[in-house]
Design a protein around this motif. Structure first.
Motif, PDB file in Angstrom:
ATOM      1  N   PRO A   1       0.780  -1.091  -0.080  1.00 43.13           N
ATOM      2  CA  PRO A   1      -0.015   0.141   0.204  1.00 43.13           C
ATOM      3  C   PRO A   1       0.951   1.051  -0.025  1.00 43.13           C
ATOM      4  O   PRO A   1       0.376   2.444  -0.405  1.00 43.13           O
ATOM      5  CB  PRO A   1      -0.710   0.009   1.199  1.00 43.13           C
ATOM      6  CG  PRO A   1      -0.800  -1.616   1.523  1.00 43.13           C
ATOM      7  CD  PRO A   1       0.501  -2.029   1.117  1.00 43.13           C
ATOM      8  N   ALA A   2       2.108   1.173   0.414  1.00 45.01           N
ATOM      9  CA  ALA A   2       2.928   2.432   0.531  1.00 45.01           C
ATOM     10  C   ALA A   2       3.431   2.855  -0.792  1.00 45.01           C
ATOM     11  O   ALA A   2       3.843   3.733  -1.282  1.00 45.01           O
ATOM     12  CB  ALA A   2       4.102   2.239   1.618  1.00 45.01           C
ATOM     13  N   MET A   3       3.300   1.838  -1.761  1.00 48.29           N
ATOM     14  CA  MET A   3       3.823   2.006  -3.250  1.00 48.29           C
ATOM     15  C   MET A   3       2.885   2.672  -4.319  1.00 48.29           C
ATOM     16  O   MET A   3       1.457   2.328  -3.963  1.00 48.29           O
ATOM     17  CB  MET A   3       4.231   0.610  -3.809  1.00 48.29           C
ATOM     18  CG  MET A   3       5.526   0.093  -3.322  1.00 48.29           C
ATOM     19  SD  MET A   3       6.031  -1.160  -4.321  1.00 48.29           S
ATOM     20  CE  MET A   3       6.319  -0.635  -5.998  1.00 48.29           C
ATOM     21  N   ALA A   4       3.179   3.143  -5.299  1.00 46.41           N
ATOM     22  CA  ALA A   4       2.253   3.737  -6.014  1.00 46.41           C
ATOM     23  C   ALA A   4       3.030   3.860  -7.524  1.00 46.41           C
ATOM     24  O   ALA A   4       4.044   3.831  -7.721  1.00 46.41           O
ATOM     25  CB  ALA A   4       1.797   5.252  -5.822  1.00 46.41           C
ATOM     26  N   GLU A   5       2.414   3.801  -8.403  1.00 49.03           N
ATOM     27  CA  GLU A   5       2.698   3.604  -9.904  1.00 49.03           C
ATOM     28  C   GLU A   5       2.070   4.880 -10.530  1.00 49.03           C
ATOM     29  O   GLU A   5       0.826   5.097 -10.084  1.00 49.03           O
ATOM     30  CB  GLU A   5       2.375   2.623 -10.644  1.00 49.03           C
ATOM     31  CG  GLU A   5       3.291   1.315 -10.549  1.00 49.03           C
ATOM     32  CD  GLU A   5       4.524   1.527 -10.918  1.00 49.03           C
ATOM     33  OE1 GLU A   5       4.771   2.005 -12.008  1.00 49.03           O
ATOM     34  OE2 GLU A   5       5.436   0.949 -10.191  1.00 49.03           O
ATOM     35  N   VAL A   6       2.665   5.715 -11.261  1.00 52.18           N
ATOM     36  CA  VAL A   6       2.328   6.980 -12.034  1.00 52.18           C
ATOM     37  C   VAL A   6       2.610   6.830 -13.404  1.00 52.18           C
ATOM     38  O   VAL A   6       3.658   6.419 -13.696  1.00 52.18           O
ATOM     39  CB  VAL A   6       2.833   8.239 -11.515  1.00 52.18           C
ATOM     40  CG1 VAL A   6       2.338   9.406 -12.040  1.00 52.18           C
ATOM     41  CG2 VAL A   6       2.803   8.558  -9.910  1.00 52.18           C
TER      42      VAL A   6
ATOM     43  N   SER B   1      -2.716   0.629  -3.829  1.00 51.69           N
ATOM     44  CA  SER B   1      -3.537  -0.178  -3.223  1.00 51.69           C
ATOM     45  C   SER B   1      -4.175   0.177  -2.126  1.00 51.69           C
ATOM     46  O   SER B   1      -3.812   1.246  -1.351  1.00 51.69           O
ATOM     47  CB  SER B   1      -2.582  -1.497  -2.910  1.00 51.69           C
ATOM     48  OG  SER B   1      -3.560  -2.482  -2.100  1.00 51.69           O
ATOM     49  N   LEU B   2      -5.407   0.004  -1.867  1.00 47.75           N
ATOM     50  CA  LEU B   2      -6.367   0.369  -0.609  1.00 47.75           C
ATOM     51  C   LEU B   2      -6.103  -0.510   0.590  1.00 47.75           C
ATOM     52  O   LEU B   2      -6.367  -0.170   1.798  1.00 47.75           O
ATOM     53  CB  LEU B   2      -7.753   0.564  -0.739  1.00 47.75           C
ATOM     54  CG  LEU B   2      -8.003   1.468  -2.041  1.00 47.75           C
ATOM     55  CD1 LEU B   2      -9.597   1.551  -2.265  1.00 47.75           C
ATOM     56  CD2 LEU B   2      -7.606   3.050  -1.335  1.00 47.75           C
ATOM     57  N   SER B   3      -5.427  -1.556   0.558  1.00 48.50           N
ATOM     58  CA  SER B   3      -5.517  -2.617   1.791  1.00 48.50           C
ATOM     59  C   SER B   3      -3.980  -3.215   1.532  1.00 48.50           C
ATOM     60  O   SER B   3      -3.390  -3.405   0.579  1.00 48.50           O
ATOM     61  CB  SER B   3      -6.333  -3.687   1.444  1.00 48.50           C
ATOM     62  OG  SER B   3      -6.394  -4.112   0.572  1.00 48.50           O
ATOM     63  N   ASP B   4      -3.532  -3.975   2.661  1.00 51.57           N
ATOM     64  CA  ASP B   4      -2.340  -4.726   2.795  1.00 51.57           C
ATOM     65  C   ASP B   4      -2.463  -5.940   2.087  1.00 51.57           C
ATOM     66  O   ASP B   4      -1.660  -6.569   1.718  1.00 51.57           O
ATOM     67  CB  ASP B   4      -2.268  -4.971   4.173  1.00 51.57           C
ATOM     68  CG  ASP B   4      -1.638  -3.957   5.093  1.00 51.57           C
ATOM     69  OD1 ASP B   4      -1.115  -2.940   4.572  1.00 51.57           O
ATOM     70  OD2 ASP B   4      -1.962  -3.775   6.444  1.00 51.57           O
TER      71      ASP B   4
END
Length: 126
Positions: free
Chosen positions: A61-66, A82-85
């Protein structure tokens, strides 16, 4: 004053989508139409294999793709996380960056024109 969160989300100018880990679009607000067209699906439908590949890159959840997509005359920047573990639901928010890109392209063109002008002026004076 009373606020209805569902109404607020539906009326936001940014695209908001929820996608399952299987790639099914669970929710998309009204502003998401260009993103859905790009993904080639509708609410309840399956996202493209390319988008599934992007979802697969997100491991916490700490990651994000742009990523930036182009649909018709719009440029949209998508931030996917992600919204959840359990990584079972992904949150996608899209922001229209069309004007920002046009301004950046204009700055680059102006800079190139100024450089060319300075080069020609220097060459002519020599």
């Amino acid at each position: 004053m009373s606020f209805n969160l569902a109404d607020i989300v539906e009326k936001m100018p940014s695209s908001i989508l929820l996608v399952s880990k299987e790639g099914k679009v669970l929710y998309a607000n009204a502003a998401s139409l260009p993103v859905l067209v790009y993904l080639g699906c509708e609410v309840g439908g399956q996202v493209s294999p390319e988008m599934m590949s992007v979802l697969g890159k997100i491991s916490s959840p700490a990651m994000a793709e742009v990523l930036q997509i182009q649909e018709a005359s719009l440029a949209i920047e998508l931030t996917i996380s992600s919204l959840s573990d359990e990584m079972d639901i992904f949150f996608i928010i899209g922001r229209d960056v069309t004007i920002e890109l046009e301004l950046a392209n204009e700055r680059v063109a102006r800079s190139r024109a100024e450089t060319l002008s300075a080069t020609v002026t220097t060459y002519c004076h020599e």
